[in-house]
Design an enzyme around this catalytic site. Structure first.
Site, PDB file in Angstrom:
ATOM      1  CB  ILE A  68      -6.760  -3.757  -4.946  1.00 38.86           C
ATOM      2  CG1 ILE A  68      -6.194  -2.325  -4.946  1.00 38.86           C
ATOM      3  CG2 ILE A  68      -8.272  -3.698  -5.018  1.00 38.86           C
ATOM      4  CD1 ILE A  68      -6.536  -1.525  -6.229  1.00 38.86           C
ATOM      5  CB  SER A  69      -4.629  -2.401   0.305  1.00 45.73           C
ATOM      6  OG  SER A  69      -3.704  -3.447   0.358  1.00 45.73           O
ATOM      7  CD  GLN A  70      -9.716  -0.328   4.301  1.00 39.46           C
ATOM      8  OE1 GLN A  70      -9.810  -1.445   4.808  1.00 39.46           O
ATOM      9  NE2 GLN A  70     -10.406   0.706   4.713  1.00 39.46           N
TER      10      GLN A  70
END
Ligand code: SAH
Length: 219
Positions: A68-70
């Site tokens: 999951i992207s930051q």
């Protein structure tokens, strides 16, 4: 167990507000984007063991070697894709956990999201359903081909890095549409914004980024 979940529920609004403050300090200005990110509980998009870290500004594993992207990256991509408009149709390539999908669904009329790993997309679909987010259409497919049946799109957000901008995605942009896409190989990636006008496509390099690769075919 139930208590632990409630604990996260009670503190998550506060930690989410802290995340919003941090995003503002990092330069995210668009109030609609900040509001959408304040609405979406990021901790339900990661495994329970990682839920307490959900509001840190870091990418986290979601299984199948994906992440999951930051939060900053999600905010930045959304801000670039949406601008000051309220887009009608948005195409997302790479549903992953569904977090970016949920944020986009707060801003667009309909989000069309494509994911090549079926199990990830199933989970994401259930999460969004639980959050009563219904304006999302899901496709288990290779998103490098876009989703021509629903084109053209006002915005396209690609959350995996492509060696070059896929031609099919360029074809599926509406006039005035915007695409945000990381381009490059494992080490050397640049986030690009493409704006389509009557004269053609204008490509702008935004900043260096690090994404998982866009893979060909279904997983
Ligand atoms: N937006 C996601 C980020 C997930 S990481 C989130 O917020 O969680 C990128 C995702 O792109 C992965 O789930 C990966 O499986 C998916 N992906 C990679 N190549 C793809 C392709 N060609 N078509 C569709 N999805 C792809």
């Amino acid at each position: 167990m139930i208590q632990a979940r409630q604990g996260i529920g009670m503190t998550s609004r506060r930690t989410r507000q802290r995340m919003i403050q941090r995003l503002k300090q990092q330069g995210i200005m668009n109030p609609a984007v900040l509001e959408a990110m304040a609405q979406v509980p990021r901790h339900v998009f990661v495994e329970e063991a990682l839920a307490s870290r959900a509001y840190e500004d870091t990418a986290l594993p979601i299984g199948f070697g994906q992440t999951i992207s930051q939060p900053f990256t999600v905010a930045r991509m959304t801000e670039l894709a949406v601008g000051n408009r309220s887009p009608g149709k948005v195409l997302e390539v790479g549903t992953g956990s569904g977090y970016q999908t949920a944020v986009l669904a707060h801003l667009a009329t309909t989000v069309y999201t494509v994911e090549r790993i079926e199990a990830l997309q199933k989970k994401a679909r259930l999460r969004l359903y639980d959050l009563k987010i219904y304006n999302v259409k899901y496709d288990h497919s290779d998103g490098g081909w876009g989703w021509s049946k629903h084109a053209p799109f006002d915005a396209i957000v690609v959350t995996a890095a492509a060696p070059e901008i896929p031609e099919a995605l360029l074809q599926q942009m509406a006039l005035g549409g915007v695409m945000v896409i990381p381009v490059g190989d494992g080490r050397d990636q640049v986030l690009k914004r493409i704006v389509r006008s009557a004269e053609g496509c204008e490509v702008e390099n935004i900043e260096r980024v690090k994404f998982v690769p866009l893979m060909a075919g279904r997983g």
